[in-house]
Scaffold this motif. Structure first.
Motif, PDB file in Angstrom:
ATOM      1  N   ASP A  67       4.545  -2.224  -5.694  1.00  0.00           N
ATOM      2  CA  ASP A  67       3.276  -2.428  -4.778  1.00  0.00           C
ATOM      3  C   ASP A  67       1.977  -2.490  -5.385  1.00  0.00           C
ATOM      4  O   ASP A  67       1.152  -3.260  -5.296  1.00  0.00           O
ATOM      5  CB  ASP A  67       3.486  -1.845  -3.651  1.00  0.00           C
ATOM      6  CG  ASP A  67       4.614  -2.476  -2.619  1.00  0.00           C
ATOM      7  OD1 ASP A  67       5.321  -3.557  -3.181  1.00  0.00           O
ATOM      8  OD2 ASP A  67       4.903  -2.031  -1.536  1.00  0.00           O
ATOM      9  N   TYR A  68       1.724  -1.180  -6.061  1.00  0.00           N
ATOM     10  CA  TYR A  68       0.566  -0.935  -6.718  1.00  0.00           C
ATOM     11  C   TYR A  68       0.252  -1.961  -7.805  1.00  0.00           C
ATOM     12  O   TYR A  68      -0.684  -2.545  -8.128  1.00  0.00           O
ATOM     13  CB  TYR A  68       0.644   0.506  -7.364  1.00  0.00           C
ATOM     14  CG  TYR A  68       0.392   1.633  -6.646  1.00  0.00           C
ATOM     15  CD1 TYR A  68      -0.921   1.742  -5.476  1.00  0.00           C
ATOM     16  CD2 TYR A  68       1.163   2.437  -6.533  1.00  0.00           C
ATOM     17  CE1 TYR A  68      -1.124   2.519  -5.035  1.00  0.00           C
ATOM     18  CE2 TYR A  68       1.072   3.610  -5.541  1.00  0.00           C
ATOM     19  CZ  TYR A  68      -0.194   3.555  -4.797  1.00  0.00           C
ATOM     20  OH  TYR A  68      -0.417   4.795  -4.186  1.00  0.00           O
ATOM     21  N   ARG A  73      -0.437  -2.356  -2.546  1.00  0.00           N
ATOM     22  CA  ARG A  73      -1.048  -0.957  -2.513  1.00  0.00           C
ATOM     23  C   ARG A  73      -2.264  -0.672  -3.154  1.00  0.00           C
ATOM     24  O   ARG A  73      -2.500  -1.122  -4.366  1.00  0.00           O
ATOM     25  CB  ARG A  73      -0.079   0.287  -2.669  1.00  0.00           C
ATOM     26  CG  ARG A  73       1.084   0.151  -1.775  1.00  0.00           C
ATOM     27  CD  ARG A  73       2.068   1.388  -2.284  1.00  0.00           C
ATOM     28  NE  ARG A  73       1.583   2.555  -1.540  1.00  0.00           N
ATOM     29  CZ  ARG A  73       2.276   3.655  -1.467  1.00  0.00           C
ATOM     30  NH1 ARG A  73       3.506   3.844  -2.144  1.00  0.00           N
ATOM     31  NH2 ARG A  73       1.786   4.802  -0.927  1.00  0.00           N
TER      32      ARG A  73
END
Length: 108
Positions: A67-68, A73
């Motif tokens: 997700d990063y 995120r």
């Protein structure tokens, strides 16, 4: 091809895929040097600003890194750290940190 043969082939393909994506904790430790600055050498950060990675579930860690990398995120530092990681890098790091002894919560 019979239905049983096809089913067997699909099951074997699924097992191979899972094994191919499994993380290697030894390789994860080798890749963890950049993480240690904030999260500690074994994932037990001493600073309250940085999460402890030790003992976390591997699938959670892979998801967070994914997700990063995808920008889902939002944290500029972690987005930059995750950007060059391959799926195998993420799996290896997750295997390493999930195998470490983490925070123990005692229930009373």
């Amino acid at each position: 091809m019979t239905r049983a043969s096809l089913t067997t082939l699909l099951v074997l393909a699924g097992l191979w895929s899972a094994a191919a994506n499994a993380g290697d904790a030894v390789k994860g430790k080798e890749k963890s040097a950049a993480c240690a600055a904030c999260h500690g050498a074994d994932g037990n950060s001493a600073a309250p600003d940085f999460p402890k990675l030790a003992g976390q579930h591997a699938d959670y860690l892979v998801r967070a890194l994914t997700d990063y990398k995808a920008g889902k995120r939002k944290n500029p530092i972690m987005m930059g750290m995750a950007a060059p990681l391959s799926k195998q890098d993420m799996a290896d790091l997750a295997a390493y940190y999930s195998a470490q002894k983490g925070l123990v919560i005692v229930k009373r």
